[in-house]
Design a protein around this motif. Structure first.
Motif, mmCIF file in Angstrom:
data_model
loop_
_atom_site.group_PDB
_atom_site.id
_atom_site.type_symbol
_atom_site.label_atom_id
_atom_site.label_comp_id
_atom_site.label_asym_id
_atom_site.label_seq_id
_atom_site.Cartn_x
_atom_site.Cartn_y
_atom_site.Cartn_z
ATOM 1 N N ALA A 1 0.855 -1.336 -0.399
ATOM 2 C CA ALA A 1 -0.070 0.261 0.195
ATOM 3 C C ALA A 1 1.214 1.044 0.119
ATOM 4 C CB ALA A 1 -1.472 0.454 1.102
ATOM 5 N N LEU A 2 2.419 0.840 -0.269
ATOM 6 C CA LEU A 2 2.749 2.131 0.801
ATOM 7 C C LEU A 2 3.264 2.898 -1.520
ATOM 8 C CD1 LEU A 2 6.511 0.831 2.290
ATOM 9 C CD2 LEU A 2 4.340 2.702 2.785
ATOM 10 N N ASP A 3 2.367 4.019 -1.215
ATOM 11 C CA ASP A 3 2.336 4.923 -2.608
ATOM 12 C C ASP A 3 3.689 5.610 -3.308
ATOM 13 O OD1 ASP A 3 1.200 6.614 -0.369
ATOM 14 O OD2 ASP A 3 -0.628 7.360 -1.298
ATOM 15 N N GLU A 4 3.624 6.199 -1.978
ATOM 16 C CA GLU A 4 5.525 8.034 -1.723
ATOM 17 C C GLU A 4 6.690 7.047 -1.525
ATOM 18 O OE1 GLU A 4 5.595 12.068 -1.720
ATOM 19 O OE2 GLU A 4 3.622 11.309 -0.728
ATOM 20 N N PHE A 5 6.157 6.969 0.020
ATOM 21 C CA PHE A 5 7.760 6.829 0.692
ATOM 22 C C PHE A 5 8.016 5.126 0.699
ATOM 23 C CE2 PHE A 5 7.419 10.449 3.172
ATOM 24 C CZ PHE A 5 7.593 11.754 2.223
ATOM 25 N N HIS A 6 8.786 4.921 -0.195
ATOM 26 C CA HIS A 6 9.786 2.981 0.239
ATOM 27 C C HIS A 6 8.393 2.291 -0.345
ATOM 28 C CE1 HIS A 6 11.795 3.975 4.203
ATOM 29 N NE2 HIS A 6 11.075 4.867 4.406
ATOM 30 N N VAL A 7 8.758 2.446 -1.841
ATOM 31 C CA VAL A 7 7.520 2.082 -2.449
ATOM 32 C C VAL A 7 8.476 1.001 -2.910
ATOM 33 C CG1 VAL A 7 6.435 2.420 -4.819
ATOM 34 C CG2 VAL A 7 6.195 4.567 -3.192
ATOM 35 N N GLY A 8 7.703 -0.070 -2.864
ATOM 36 C CA GLY A 8 8.840 -1.497 -3.232
ATOM 37 C C GLY A 8 9.533 -1.776 -2.154
ATOM 38 N N LEU A 9 8.920 -1.536 -1.122
ATOM 39 C CA LEU A 9 10.223 -1.833 0.422
ATOM 40 C C LEU A 9 9.315 -3.739 0.065
ATOM 41 C CD1 LEU A 9 11.355 -1.829 2.779
ATOM 42 C CD2 LEU A 9 9.488 -1.231 3.663
ATOM 43 N N ARG A 10 10.379 -4.791 1.271
ATOM 44 C CA ARG A 10 10.112 -6.064 0.540
ATOM 45 C C ARG A 10 9.798 -5.959 2.471
ATOM 46 N NH1 ARG A 10 13.854 -11.354 0.319
ATOM 47 N NH2 ARG A 10 12.338 -12.528 0.538
ATOM 48 N N PHE A 11 8.605 -6.540 2.953
ATOM 49 C CA PHE A 11 8.204 -6.452 4.567
ATOM 50 C C PHE A 11 7.556 -8.278 4.630
ATOM 51 C CE2 PHE A 11 5.151 -6.884 7.867
ATOM 52 C CZ PHE A 11 6.469 -5.483 8.977
ATOM 53 N N GLU A 12 8.398 -8.948 5.155
ATOM 54 C CA GLU A 12 8.493 -10.556 5.616
ATOM 55 C C GLU A 12 8.530 -10.353 6.515
ATOM 56 O OE1 GLU A 12 10.436 -13.112 3.151
ATOM 57 O OE2 GLU A 12 9.417 -12.171 1.223
ATOM 58 N N HIS A 13 7.779 -10.077 8.245
ATOM 59 C CA HIS A 13 7.826 -10.227 9.284
ATOM 60 C C HIS A 13 6.914 -10.867 10.529
ATOM 61 C CE1 HIS A 13 10.450 -7.846 13.052
ATOM 62 N NE2 HIS A 13 10.004 -8.958 13.795
ATOM 63 N N GLY A 14 6.321 -12.047 10.226
ATOM 64 C CA GLY A 14 5.068 -12.332 10.707
ATOM 65 C C GLY A 14 4.082 -11.523 10.155
ATOM 66 N N GLU A 15 2.914 -11.410 11.312
ATOM 67 C CA GLU A 15 2.323 -11.369 11.106
ATOM 68 C C GLU A 15 2.034 -10.010 11.054
ATOM 69 O OE1 GLU A 15 -0.342 -12.501 9.995
ATOM 70 O OE2 GLU A 15 0.659 -14.553 9.426
ATOM 71 N N LEU A 16 2.852 -8.653 11.342
ATOM 72 C CA LEU A 16 3.190 -7.345 11.806
ATOM 73 C C LEU A 16 2.400 -6.532 10.762
ATOM 74 C CD1 LEU A 16 6.045 -7.712 14.072
ATOM 75 C CD2 LEU A 16 3.988 -7.670 14.679
#
Length: 207
Positions: free
Chosen positions: A92-107
């Protein structure tokens, strides 16, 4: 033996004292000696925790006049806009950190980050901590690792155990907080079979 004692006066008395000392020492329960500190004990070195640059900024493709890479502070961009809410996922990032990979459990982003305050993190109980103390967030869920870290068995450090200061690694020195698991890696040099090629020919090659 009488002649020997005659030429060495006092030998009989010394022998008697040794026998008495031996008898006195052979008691049913020996008493341990009192422990005393070593006279040449080396003082334990102090240790500090490293503060990674990634906690306060992101890398850029620019360099300064000395050729050092330039980092952009988080506030440089986050001061331009205050979001109404934090996204539920990295997609859902549309301006900052676009394309950030996030794999940290259910956080989600809001599990740790605070709206409009890029230098502060939020613990599970709602308490706010400075970004530099991010290890407090890690310790909430990774108790065994933090316990081992406190004992010096997890993490890593530079310096000496005695005679000098030590710098211990921060959690994010080795782990990406958004994808904390270690990624598979390829060894620098692949294994080499000593029987492959010319080494495998000739008598005794398979001994």
């Amino acid at each position: 033996m009488h002649s020997s004692l005659h030429h060495r006066p006092g030998a009989a008395a010394i022998l008697g004292l040794l026998c008495l000392a031996h008898a006195a020492g052979c008691t049913d329960r020996d008493q341990p000696l009192e422990l005393r500190p070593a006279l040449d004990a080396t003082p334990v070195a102090s240790a500090t925790i490293h503060r990674p640059d990634k906690l306060s900024g992101v890398p850029t493709d620019k360099r300064d006049s000395l050729g050092r890479p330039i980092r952009a502070a988080c506030v440089t961009c986050h001061s331009l806009r205050r979001p109404e809410a934090l996204p539920a996922s990295a997609t859902a990032l549309d301006e900052f950190h676009v394309g950030l990979r996030f794999e940290h459990g259910e956080l989600s982003c809001a599990s740790c980050h605070v709206i409009g305050d890029q230098d502060t993190l939020r613990k599970a109980d709602g308490a706010l901590v400075p970004m530099r103390d991010a290890m407090q967030l890690c310790a909430q869920c990774h108790g065994p690792q933090f316990r081992d870290y406190a004992k010096g068995a997890h993490g890593g450090m530079s310096g000496s155990y005695a005679g000098g200061a030590r710098v211990r690694n921060h959690c994010v020195d080795c782990h990406d907080p958004h994808v904390p698991a270690f990624q598979p890696s390829t060894p620098v040099l692949p294994p080499r079979d000593r029987f492959v090629g010319n080494h495998g020919t000739g008598e005794g090659a398979h001994r």
